[in-house]
Design an enzyme around this catalytic site. Structure first.
Site, mmCIF file in Angstrom:
data_model
loop_
_atom_site.group_PDB
_atom_site.id
_atom_site.type_symbol
_atom_site.label_atom_id
_atom_site.label_comp_id
_atom_site.label_asym_id
_atom_site.label_seq_id
_atom_site.Cartn_x
_atom_site.Cartn_y
_atom_site.Cartn_z
ATOM 1 N N ARG A 107 -1.289 36.335 36.531
ATOM 2 C CA ARG A 107 -1.651 34.934 36.273
ATOM 3 C C ARG A 107 -0.660 34.213 35.372
ATOM 4 O O ARG A 107 -0.644 32.983 35.313
ATOM 5 C CB ARG A 107 -3.061 34.867 35.659
ATOM 6 C CG ARG A 107 -4.169 35.176 36.655
ATOM 7 C CD ARG A 107 -5.510 35.301 35.960
ATOM 8 N NE ARG A 107 -5.837 34.125 35.169
ATOM 9 C CZ ARG A 107 -6.779 34.086 34.238
ATOM 10 N NH1 ARG A 107 -7.486 35.181 33.968
ATOM 11 N NH2 ARG A 107 -7.021 32.977 33.570
ATOM 12 N N ALA A 149 33.160 15.824 6.248
ATOM 13 C CA ALA A 149 32.619 15.560 7.580
ATOM 14 C C ALA A 149 33.619 15.959 8.655
ATOM 15 O O ALA A 149 34.821 15.735 8.530
ATOM 16 C CB ALA A 149 32.269 14.083 7.709
ATOM 17 N N SER A 207 37.831 15.557 5.344
ATOM 18 C CA SER A 207 37.166 15.342 6.627
ATOM 19 C C SER A 207 38.078 15.656 7.803
ATOM 20 O O SER A 207 39.304 15.534 7.732
ATOM 21 C CB SER A 207 36.705 13.881 6.728
ATOM 22 O OG SER A 207 35.761 13.591 5.726
ATOM 23 N N ASN A 264 36.220 30.178 14.035
ATOM 24 C CA ASN A 264 35.982 31.585 13.745
ATOM 25 C C ASN A 264 36.180 32.523 14.927
ATOM 26 O O ASN A 264 36.202 33.739 14.754
ATOM 27 C CB ASN A 264 34.549 31.765 13.211
ATOM 28 C CG ASN A 264 33.489 31.274 14.193
ATOM 29 O OD1 ASN A 264 33.717 30.320 14.935
ATOM 30 N ND2 ASN A 264 32.343 31.910 14.191
ATOM 31 N N GLY A 299 -8.749 50.878 35.955
ATOM 32 C CA GLY A 299 -9.717 50.367 35.002
ATOM 33 C C GLY A 299 -9.400 50.728 33.566
ATOM 34 O O GLY A 299 -8.530 51.554 33.269
ATOM 35 N N ALA A 341 -1.048 47.782 30.163
ATOM 36 C CA ALA A 341 -0.627 48.156 31.513
ATOM 37 C C ALA A 341 -0.996 47.127 32.568
ATOM 38 O O ALA A 341 -0.764 47.356 33.754
ATOM 39 C CB ALA A 341 -1.230 49.513 31.890
#
Length: 448
Positions: free
Chosen positions: A18, A363, A388, A369, A83, A13
């Site tokens: 910081r 390549a 390729s 897609n 606390g 909590a």
């Protein structure tokens, strides 16, 4: 002997100011996993049948995170924050009816594992997890009596000069039977400078009531809390160090381990090799004999035996490489299963589909897609050859043993064994290039 039931209260909590980040502190990742999830993992590893996470109203993101993983019943709200003792009391209603031992941990202590906590269980009274601090400055000191019991927890600003010399410090992790814990907390007062209810006060209250108190110990690194970005980086570094050492102990070869980055769930079998500057995101498994070459990035992927990835390759979620698959430099694979011996050696994008055993992806090949709304699948059959610079426009199937000529755009299925060519007819204009260049050079010369 019957083992007592176990429950965990995880305190999450805090404001986390910081951190100076819009992301709540406990949701910052270590090893690719939120710190809070590490704490939940530890509680589950202890066999806790009830887990309650105390959150603040200031952080709906944390509440949503807990509800998604554990359900709404696992959330307790501390409002306002008064606390650590007050925070634990906020979980009382969520543990209604629970009989057994409760351990209190923290959502910003990501390196604490179940094995570090286990020793708190099995004894009556109150147990605190302590550690030997390299530098105790800022920590509460644990004062141990002559019989080895925990006499008190003294905060630094209240300690005497002799007490300040003590290096045995409080991690904040505590355990006690549920009824005892909440009975002691009900008696904690807030008559201090901050007007807060401190969890540590239960030790003094227990001692006053002749209730046993003791300390068990964990490694200082394990109990490290994170409150700022610098501490988060330290926690990450410690996490990575452990992951690297664990991998090498299993027989993973890493010539430059300090450059390899692991996720919390990375699984690499002994006999695999990981070259320098490799990053593993969550959800990766690598089999023995595989090689992950330098500067590759993997996430949500499975790499089979003797497969080779990289250098400079990217495996995204759903990439599934079988034995002997090769994914080379500047190849990206997403949600594609590649069968035994398939290859995509360079400069390709394979997204949503399957590649059959022994198939070769040339390549510059792209699995097209996405149509702007839906994703579609590409199927490349066993032994197929894709030349390729080809674009395979999904949904499309390249049959077993088929070939796609280089530079093709394939929009229809290719039957097994066929050759598909999807490129414009080549034509030639004799002398055109020479005449064009002569004309343009003349124009340039005239201008200058």
């Amino acid at each position: 002997m019957t083992t007592q039931a176990r429950a965990a209260i995880i305190l999450a909590a805090g404001q986390g100011t910081r951190m100076k980040s819009p992301l709540p502190k406990v949701l910052h990742p270590v090893g690719g996993r939120a710190m809070l999830d590490h704490a939940i993992d530890a509680a589950q590893g202890l066999g806790c049948e009830r887990i309650v996470v105390v959150v603040g109203n200031h952080s709906p993101q944390v509440r949503a995170h807990v509800e998604k993983r554990l359900g709404a019943a696992a959330v307790a709200v501390q409002d306002p924050p008064l606390g650590t003792g007050h925070a634990v009391l906020a979980a009382k209603a969520a543990l209604s009816g629970f009989v057994g031992q409760v351990v209190i941990t923290y959502g910003d202590v990501p390196l604490l594992k179940a094995g570090d906590i286990e020793a708190v269980f099995g004894a009556p009274g109150v147990t605190v997890v302590g550690f030997e601090a390299r530098d105790p400055t800022g920590y509460g000191r644990l004062l141990i009596d002559a019989d080895g019991g925990l006499e008190a927890i003294v905060e630094q600003n209240e300690a005497t000069p002799d007490q300040l010399k003590v290096t045995t410090c409080n991690s904040g992790v505590m355990a006690a039977p549920a009824d005892l814990l909440f009975d002691l907390l009900a008696r904690v007062r807030n008559d201090n400078a901050k007007g807060e209810y401190y969890l540590t006060d239960v030790v003094e209250l227990a001692r006053d009531g002749d209730i046993p108190t003791r300390a068990v110990f964990a490694d200082e690194n394990a109990v490290m809390g994170v409150n700022a970005q610098g501490e988060l980086a330290q926690a990450e570094a410690l996490f990575q160090k452990v992951q690297r050492e664990t991998a090498m102990d299993r027989g993973v070869a890493m010539p430059a381990p300090d450059t390899v980055w692991f996720a919390w769930d990375t699984q690499i079998e002994g006999g695999a090799t990981v070259e320098p500057h490799v990053v593993f995101g969550p959800g990766v498994t690598v089999a023995s004999g595989a090689r992950i070459r330098a500067f590759s990035h993997l996430e949500g992927a499975r790499v089979g035996p003797k497969a080779e990835v990289g250098p400079y390759a990217r495996l995204r979620p759903g990439a599934d490489l079988a034995e002997g698959v090769k994914v080379g430099n500047f190849v990206e694979v997403k949600n594609v299963a590649m069968a035994q011996g398939a290859k995509a050696n360079h400069l390709a994008y394979l997204g949503d589909g399957t590649v059959g055993a022994g198939a070769n992806i040339g390549a510059g090949t792209i699995f097209c897609n996405y149509d702007g709304v839906f994703k579609h699948r590409t199927v490349v059959g066993e032994g197929a050859f894709v030349g390729s610079n080809s674009s395979l426009v999904a949904p499309v199937t390249i049959g077993a043993g088929a070939m796609v000529g280089s530079g093709s755009v394939i929009t229809r299925d290719v039957a097994p064994g066929d050759l598909a060519l999807g490129r414009a007819q080549q034509s030639a204009k004799p002398g055109w290039a020479r005449r064009f260049m002569e004309t343009m050079r003349a124009k340039k010369a005239a201008k200058t």
